[in-house]
Design a protein around this motif. Structure first.
Motif, short mmCIF file in Angstrom:
data_model
loop_
_atom_site.label_atom_id
_atom_site.label_comp_id
_atom_site.label_asym_id
_atom_site.label_seq_id
_atom_site.Cartn_x
_atom_site.Cartn_y
_atom_site.Cartn_z
N ASN A 72 2.55 -17.00 0.17
CA ASN A 72 3.65 -17.49 -0.84
C ASN A 72 4.30 -16.17 -1.30
OD1 ASN A 72 3.84 -20.23 -0.57
ND2 ASN A 72 2.16 -20.24 -2.25
N SER A 73 3.47 -14.94 -1.18
CA SER A 73 3.82 -13.53 -1.52
C SER A 73 3.82 -12.62 -0.60
CB SER A 73 2.71 -13.39 -2.95
OG SER A 73 2.93 -11.99 -3.40
N PRO A 74 4.92 -11.94 -0.11
CA PRO A 74 4.86 -10.96 0.77
C PRO A 74 4.19 -9.56 0.33
CG PRO A 74 7.07 -11.87 0.78
CD PRO A 74 6.21 -12.29 -0.27
N ALA A 75 4.13 -9.26 -1.14
CA ALA A 75 3.46 -8.35 -1.80
C ALA A 75 2.09 -8.52 -1.41
CB ALA A 75 3.61 -8.09 -3.24
N LYS A 76 1.45 -9.81 -1.77
CA LYS A 76 0.03 -9.90 -1.63
C LYS A 76 -0.56 -9.86 -0.38
CE LYS A 76 -4.04 -11.69 -2.75
NZ LYS A 76 -4.19 -13.01 -3.35
N GLN A 77 0.43 -10.26 0.85
CA GLN A 77 -0.08 -10.04 1.96
C GLN A 77 -0.11 -8.42 2.31
OE1 GLN A 77 2.60 -12.05 4.77
NE2 GLN A 77 3.01 -13.78 3.45
N ALA A 78 0.62 -7.88 2.04
CA ALA A 78 0.73 -6.30 2.17
C ALA A 78 -0.55 -5.60 1.54
CB ALA A 78 1.91 -5.75 1.70
N PHE A 79 -0.74 -6.18 0.16
CA PHE A 79 -2.03 -5.39 -0.50
C PHE A 79 -3.06 -6.02 -0.02
CE2 PHE A 79 0.83 -5.66 -4.60
CZ PHE A 79 1.69 -4.60 -4.31
N THR A 80 -3.26 -7.25 0.64
CA THR A 80 -4.80 -7.53 1.29
C THR A 80 -4.89 -6.76 2.56
OG1 THR A 80 -4.38 -9.98 0.59
CG2 THR A 80 -5.50 -9.67 2.48
N GLY A 81 -3.65 -6.50 3.35
CA GLY A 81 -3.67 -5.65 4.30
C GLY A 81 -4.34 -4.05 3.97
N TYR A 82 -3.82 -3.56 3.08
CA TYR A 82 -4.21 -2.24 2.48
C TYR A 82 -5.61 -2.42 2.10
CZ TYR A 82 0.73 -1.31 1.93
OH TYR A 82 2.17 -1.30 2.08
N LEU A 83 -6.01 -3.30 1.57
CA LEU A 83 -7.64 -3.31 0.75
C LEU A 83 -8.47 -3.82 1.96
CD1 LEU A 83 -6.77 -5.25 -2.23
CD2 LEU A 83 -7.58 -2.86 -2.13
N ALA A 93 -7.87 -2.81 5.16
CA ALA A 93 -8.27 -1.63 5.86
C ALA A 93 -8.97 -0.54 4.96
CB ALA A 93 -6.89 -0.73 5.86
N LYS A 94 -9.11 -0.36 3.79
CA LYS A 94 -9.97 0.31 3.15
C LYS A 94 -11.59 -0.03 3.05
CE LYS A 94 -10.74 2.77 -1.31
NZ LYS A 94 -10.04 3.01 -2.61
N TYR A 95 -11.68 -1.42 2.88
CA TYR A 95 -13.02 -1.98 2.72
C TYR A 95 -13.36 -2.40 4.08
CZ TYR A 95 -12.48 -0.79 -2.11
OH TYR A 95 -12.44 -0.04 -3.58
N SER A 96 -14.48 -2.33 4.44
CA SER A 96 -15.00 -2.61 5.72
C SER A 96 -15.30 -4.39 5.46
CB SER A 96 -16.39 -2.13 6.11
OG SER A 96 -17.62 -2.18 5.20
N SER A 97 -15.61 -4.82 4.57
CA SER A 97 -15.93 -6.18 4.19
C SER A 97 -15.63 -6.31 2.65
CB SER A 97 -17.47 -6.52 4.32
OG SER A 97 -18.11 -5.75 3.59
N ILE A 98 -15.61 -7.71 2.37
CA ILE A 98 -15.48 -8.36 1.27
C ILE A 98 -16.48 -7.91 0.24
CG2 ILE A 98 -16.58 -10.62 1.40
CD1 ILE A 98 -13.14 -9.73 -0.44
#
Length: 777
Positions: A546-557, A559-564
């Motif tokens: 429900n949040s385009p910003a959340k989708q984008a932020f999830t993608g950035y993170l 890409a930065k972190y190999s795993s949760i």
């Protein structure tokens, strides 16, 4: 025990003040003015025999000294008082008194807080006081103390006078007293609980010179009896203060017309400034390349705008030169909901709407929605009267006593009284004459588009990106929620907004630049993690579906972190998996790595916003400067400044302080881009007849003029500055503008369209030498 001795001199002054006040007004319309009943204690200072409930700070005892913190101010004391030296080398110079146990006020009611103060400075001082509760929430008030002022200042904290939602910011003084009322600077809707006060913060903001005050006897007093005439018959038929006659007071139409005749004759006979180009540039300065449009250029280490003919140009003039937002709520509303209809494709926000005509059918559903608001007016025209054309309607409000309702524009009505049936055309002409005569070079933001085609004074076009796109919420949303710039609908609405601007300006060289949006709530520059990164935390709490910003932020993170697990290690969290993260997460504590990531995401959000706006402007309006996002002091995080630098032709900040402090704004020299001030102003609540000075206070009109000149000198001395726009051309309504209740003395002209002579003389002194002075330094 008496904590306040009332002198004979105080009684005399209080009596004189009452004799100068006027109740009621002359009738100039179709409705007979309402008559005021006698006020209680009209000839007696209500605090002559004040009742002290408790002493908060006994300055005759040394016990309070351990409560004091003054890291950004100088503190000293004697056996009767303490002295605060406020410092110009601090942006906020503050002294805090925080007792070992909070002051518990629950046993008292109703009450006001008061203290005695002496201004030991050689000039006026704009003093702020905030009261803080256990959660760090505050109520803030301020006052301008004249040079050598000595007396008592106060403000009600409980009771009718403190708690009534009047629908405007600076309240009408509630009692007859020589004691000086501090001006409310907080929203009543915030409902900050101050039944226990944890700290008192005395401070100044943005001083250009050091200031010093001496304070004693901070106490809680019992409120006097309420004045039955408080908030009644406040305005006369001209929209002036009905009880106080100022030097510019208009008593009848004949006086208004005579004053108008004299001003127009002076404007018509005034010689033109031969040193100015047709666009207001300086012909005696260096001649540069003429591109046919406004641009910027750095010359010998200083930034300048360059006008279409190639002359150096400094943009100085008033913003908000229009009828929108000059009306005030009458207390009337209509049950017929059709008057509140709005279309999904509207491009104009509510506070920028012009006259909204209410049909006769809708008026059949008229009722008094707010008796308090309706009682403010001693005169309003009947609907069939000639001046009834100045009624309008607000479909929604941002803050105040009414969510929507009928409005009346006294300024517009006075223009008709002055100029007759063609009052708007005459107003455009006279305003343009004033602009040139006063030496202004441009309008600021929010100028009536009818000025565009007159091609006499350069202007800045503006647009708001509004629409049905996703939003983000910060800890505090000053003017509304932040747009989710990742939402494709945001880009669609940006395109629609900028296309509408292009249609209005018609690729005109008179358009100096484009402002898009204003004072967005990006977050605070300093403070808690929630205050600085609230919009990012809000996005992370949302479901990515429900949040385009959340989708984008999830993608950035990702890409930065190999795993949760890697993210959990850095943030010290225990998020189960990426799906859980995408569903929405909230946090109670933050590691430095977590904060760094929030900072990165805020930068990305800013870059997305500015990319959309910049690219759309470049595509539709390639010949005009993008003037940035008009960031406020409270909403300019470093991350957003960094993002705006990449995509703006000119940076813009709204700076409401005594001036531009060299040390605080020095970072702009490293940024090395031209900068314009989108808003500043100074006002007074003394000899203006207004209740609210504005954001920056002066002690009277002469002090207001002095502070304006000092502010402009601080701007003109900066090598990166290319403009400063005063907000605004006309005083706000005394009873509050309809959208949010602002009611400040911030105009170059008052409600009767009469210029303030002290301010106009100061403007002429600045504008007649600003090019020469800036070239020489």
């Amino acid at each position: 025990m008496s904590y306040q001795q009332i002198t004979t001199n105080k009684k005399i002054i209080a009596t004189l003040l009452v004799l100068l006040s006027i109740s009621g007004c002359e009738n100039a319309g179709t409705q007979t003015p309402k008559q005021s009943e006698p006020s209680v204690s009209q000839t007696q200072d209500v605090f002559e025999n004040e009742v002290v409930l408790t002493q908060l700070v006994n300055t005759q005892s040394a016990d309070y000294l351990e409560w004091v913190a003054s890291n950004t101010s100088h503190f000293s004391h004697d056996d009767k008082s303490f002295t605060i030296g406020f410092l110009a080398n601090e942006n906020i110079s503050k002294m805090t008194i925080k007792p070992n146990k909070p002051w518990d006020l629950t046993a008292y009611s109703p009450y006001n807080l008061a203290f005695d103060i002496v201004n030991e400075s050689t000039e006026s001082v704009h003093l702020y006081l905030s009261l803080e509760n256990k959660d760090g929430d505050i109520q803030s008030r301020s006052i301008s103390l004249p040079r050598e002022f000595s007396g008592t200042v106060y403000f009600p904290l409980t009771g009718k006078e403190a708690e009534t939602e009047t629908g405007f910011w600076g309240d009408m003084p509630p009692w007859n007293t020589q004691d000086q009322l501090m001006i409310w600077r907080s929203w009543r809707a915030a409902q900050v609980d101050l039944s226990q006060i944890y700290a008192l913060n005395f401070f100044t903001i943005g001083l250009l010179d050091d200031k010093q005050v001496k304070i004693s006897d901070i106490r809680l007093r019992e409120n006097p009896a309420s004045d039955p005439q408080w908030m009644k018959n406040v305005l006369d038929q001209y929209g002036q203060n009905a009880r106080v006659h100022t030097p510019l007071h208009i008593s009848d139409d004949e006086t208004l017309l005579q004053n108008t005749k004299q001003e127009l004759a002076a404007l018509d006979s005034a010689p033109a400034d031969e040193t100015r180009s047709i666009y207001g540039g300086y012909k005696n300065g260096p001649k540069l390349e003429a591109t046919g449009y406004f641009r910027t250029q750095k010359i010998e280490g200083k930034w300048w705008m360059v006008d279409p003919e190639g002359y150096i140009f400094f943009s100085h003039g008033p913003a908000n030169v229009r009828m929108a937002n000059l009306s005030t709520l009458t207390g009337v509303d209509f049950k017929d909901d059709s008057v509140r209809h709005r279309s999904a494709d509207e491009l104009t926000p509510e506070d920028s709407m012009g006259v909204v005509t209410v049909s006769e059918k809708v008026r059949e559903s008229r009722y008094i929605a707010s008796t308090l608001r309706h009682d403010l007016f001693s005169w309003l025209p009947e609907y069939d009267a000639p001046l009834a054309k100045h009624y309008s309607y607000r479909r929604s409000t941002h803050k105040g006593a009414m969510p929507h309702g009928e409005t009346y524009n006294f300024y517009r009505a006075n223009l008709e009284r002055k100029y007759g049936e063609s009052f708007m055309d005459k107003w455009y002409d006279v305003t343009l004459q004033r602009m040139k005569n006063w030496g202004f070079t441009s309008f600021g933001n929010w100028v009536d588009p009818n000025f565009y085609d007159r091609k006499q004074v350069p202007y800045f076009a503006n647009g708001w990106i509004i629409g049905d796109f996703k939003t983000l919420s910060g800890k505090v949303n000053h003017w509304g929620l932040m747009p989710d710039a990742y939402d494709p609908v945001f880009a669609e609405r940006a395109k629609a907004t900028i296309e509408a601007i292009a249609k209005d300006i018609k690729n005109s060289p008179w358009c100096a630049g484009i402002f898009i949006d204003n004072e967005k709530s990006w977050g605070e520059r300093e403070g808690s993690v929630e205050a600085r990164y609230g919009v990012i935390l809000d996005a992370l709490s949302k479901n990515a579906q429900n949040s385009p910003a959340k989708q984008a932020f999830t993608g950035y993170l990702k890409a930065k972190y190999s795993s949760i697990d890697a993210l959990n290690l850095a943030w010290q969290t225990d998020i189960e998996n990426w799906q859980t993260f995408e569903n929405g997460v909230e946090f109670e504590s933050y590691t430095q790595a977590h904060v760094d990531d929030l900072s990165m995401l805020l930068t990305r959000l800013g870059e997305q916003y500015f990319t959309v706006v910049h690219d759309t402007l470049a595509d539709i309006l390639p010949n005009h400067l993008y003037m940035g996002a008009r960031m406020a002091n409270w909403g300019m995080p470093d991350e957003i400044i960094k993002a705006s630098v990449t995509y703006s032709d000119v940076l813009s900040f709204n700076i409401y302080e005594d001036g531009m402090q060299d040390h605080y704004w020095q970072f702009l020299e490293q940024v090395d881009l031209p900068v314009v001030i989108g808003e500043f102003h100074i006002g007074t609540a003394t000899d203006s007849g207004m209740f609210n000075p504005g954001i920056v206070h002066a002690s009277d009109q002469a002090d207001r003029a002095r502070k304006y000149k000092a502010y402009m000198q601080s701007v003109l001395s900066k090598p990166y500055m290319v403009g400063a726009h005063w907000f605004q051309y006309v005083d706000e309504p005394i009873t509050g503008r309809a959208f949010d209740g602002e009611n400040a003395n911030i105009g170059f002209v008052n409600v009767t369209d009469t210029p303030y002579p002290e301010m106009i003389q100061a403007v002429k002194e600045v504008t007649s030498t600003m090019y020469q002075n800036r070239l020489e330094k």
